[in-house]
Design a protein around this motif. Structure first.
Motif, short mmCIF file in Angstrom:
data_model
loop_
_atom_site.label_atom_id
_atom_site.label_comp_id
_atom_site.label_asym_id
_atom_site.label_seq_id
_atom_site.Cartn_x
_atom_site.Cartn_y
_atom_site.Cartn_z
N GLY A 81 -31.64 -60.53 44.69
CA GLY A 81 -32.55 -60.05 45.71
C GLY A 81 -31.87 -60.02 47.06
N VAL A 82 -32.26 -59.07 47.90
CA VAL A 82 -31.79 -59.02 49.29
C VAL A 82 -33.01 -58.88 50.18
CG1 VAL A 82 -30.44 -57.75 51.00
CG2 VAL A 82 -29.58 -57.95 48.67
N GLY A 83 -33.18 -59.82 51.11
CA GLY A 83 -34.27 -59.73 52.08
C GLY A 83 -33.93 -58.63 53.09
N MET A 84 -34.85 -57.67 53.25
CA MET A 84 -34.56 -56.51 54.10
C MET A 84 -35.66 -56.31 55.13
SD MET A 84 -32.74 -53.95 55.04
CE MET A 84 -31.43 -54.21 53.87
N ASP A 85 -35.27 -56.34 56.41
CA ASP A 85 -36.19 -55.97 57.48
C ASP A 85 -35.60 -54.86 58.36
OD1 ASP A 85 -34.26 -57.27 58.98
OD2 ASP A 85 -35.60 -58.83 59.73
N TYR A 86 -34.50 -54.28 57.90
CA TYR A 86 -33.79 -53.19 58.56
C TYR A 86 -33.11 -53.60 59.86
CZ TYR A 86 -36.23 -50.57 55.05
OH TYR A 86 -36.70 -50.14 53.84
N SER A 87 -33.02 -54.91 60.11
CA SER A 87 -32.24 -55.39 61.25
C SER A 87 -30.76 -55.25 60.91
CB SER A 87 -32.57 -56.85 61.54
OG SER A 87 -32.12 -57.67 60.46
N GLN A 88 -29.92 -55.37 61.91
CA GLN A 88 -28.48 -55.26 61.67
C GLN A 88 -28.00 -56.34 60.71
OE1 GLN A 88 -26.84 -52.58 62.68
NE2 GLN A 88 -25.15 -53.29 61.45
N THR A 89 -28.53 -57.56 60.85
CA THR A 89 -28.06 -58.63 59.96
C THR A 89 -28.56 -58.45 58.53
OG1 THR A 89 -29.86 -60.07 60.70
CG2 THR A 89 -27.72 -60.35 61.77
N SER A 90 -29.74 -57.87 58.34
CA SER A 90 -30.18 -57.64 56.96
C SER A 90 -29.37 -56.51 56.33
CB SER A 90 -31.68 -57.36 56.88
OG SER A 90 -32.03 -56.12 57.42
N LYS A 91 -28.93 -55.55 57.12
CA LYS A 91 -28.04 -54.50 56.61
C LYS A 91 -26.69 -55.09 56.23
CE LYS A 91 -30.11 -50.84 59.38
NZ LYS A 91 -29.85 -49.87 60.46
N LEU A 92 -26.21 -56.04 57.04
CA LEU A 92 -24.95 -56.73 56.71
C LEU A 92 -25.11 -57.54 55.42
CD1 LEU A 92 -23.79 -58.00 60.23
CD2 LEU A 92 -22.67 -56.27 58.81
N ALA A 93 -26.27 -58.15 55.24
CA ALA A 93 -26.53 -58.91 54.01
C ALA A 93 -26.50 -57.99 52.79
CB ALA A 93 -27.88 -59.63 54.11
N LEU A 94 -27.09 -56.81 52.92
CA LEU A 94 -27.07 -55.85 51.83
C LEU A 94 -25.65 -55.40 51.54
CD1 LEU A 94 -28.37 -53.94 49.79
CD2 LEU A 94 -28.79 -52.34 51.68
N LYS A 95 -24.90 -55.10 52.57
CA LYS A 95 -23.51 -54.66 52.38
C LYS A 95 -22.69 -55.78 51.73
CE LYS A 95 -19.66 -52.38 54.63
NZ LYS A 95 -19.07 -52.20 53.34
N TRP A 96 -22.91 -57.02 52.16
CA TRP A 96 -22.17 -58.14 51.58
C TRP A 96 -22.51 -58.28 50.09
CZ3 TRP A 96 -23.01 -62.54 48.87
CH2 TRP A 96 -21.92 -63.41 48.76
#
Length: 161
Positions: free
Chosen positions: A8-23
């Motif tokens: 799972g990836v927590g997504m709120d479309y913030s820059q850090t959540s995008k970085l989490a998705l990319k990671w």
């Protein structure tokens, strides 16, 4: 390649959540895994599907449907084209099944509920990088999830300010 996992990836479309998705895309998911994008919408947002799924969260939304603007509006979402492109790339190049899940409520509690409900093997979240005072006043979602989730949690920090 081992047993297929559910990440799972927590997504709120913030820059850090995008970085989490990319990671997660670069370092964690492999062919055969499932990647679930978990989004928590404010309970104040009124949407057509909220009454149906407020207690259990939405059904799993396949990536093809998640791209459709009408589906997103039914759940009170505003998907980011950058996120959608990254999800498409992961699905095509790595052979990962990508779906989305929407909850309404407090992100801390709903992410932990999602871990249990979705039987996640791992959860990846971004960190907003709040200072000590703001973290005490506002509470840290990532800290709460690390302490309470029933699976391993990876917190991806943003670049230094």
């Amino acid at each position: 390649m081992g047993k297929a996992r559910t990440v799972g990836v927590g997504m709120d479309y913030s820059q850090t959540s995008k970085l989490a998705l990319k990671w997660a895309a670069d370092n964690l998911v492999e062919g055969g895994d499932s990647l679930i994008i978990i989004q928590v919408v404010s309970p104040k947002v009124e949407t057509t599907n909220k009454q149906l799924f407020q207690d259990t969260g939405s059904p799993l939304i396949p990536l093809a449907e998640f791209r459709e603007i009408n589906v997103s509006k039914h759940y009170g979402l505003n998907p980011d084209p950058e996120v959608l492109d990254l999800l498409d790339m992961v699905a095509k190049t790595k052979g990962v099944k990508v779906v989305a899940k929407v909850y309404w409520g407090d992100p801390r509690e709903k992410l932990c509920e999602g871990v249990d409900h979705l039987k996640l093997d791992s959860l990846v979240v971004g960190s907003r990088g709040l200072g000590a005072i703001k973290r005490v006043l506002l509470g840290s979602v990532s800290n709460y999830v690390v302490q309470n989730a029933l699976c391993p949690v990876t917190v991806v920090k943003g670049p230094p300010k």
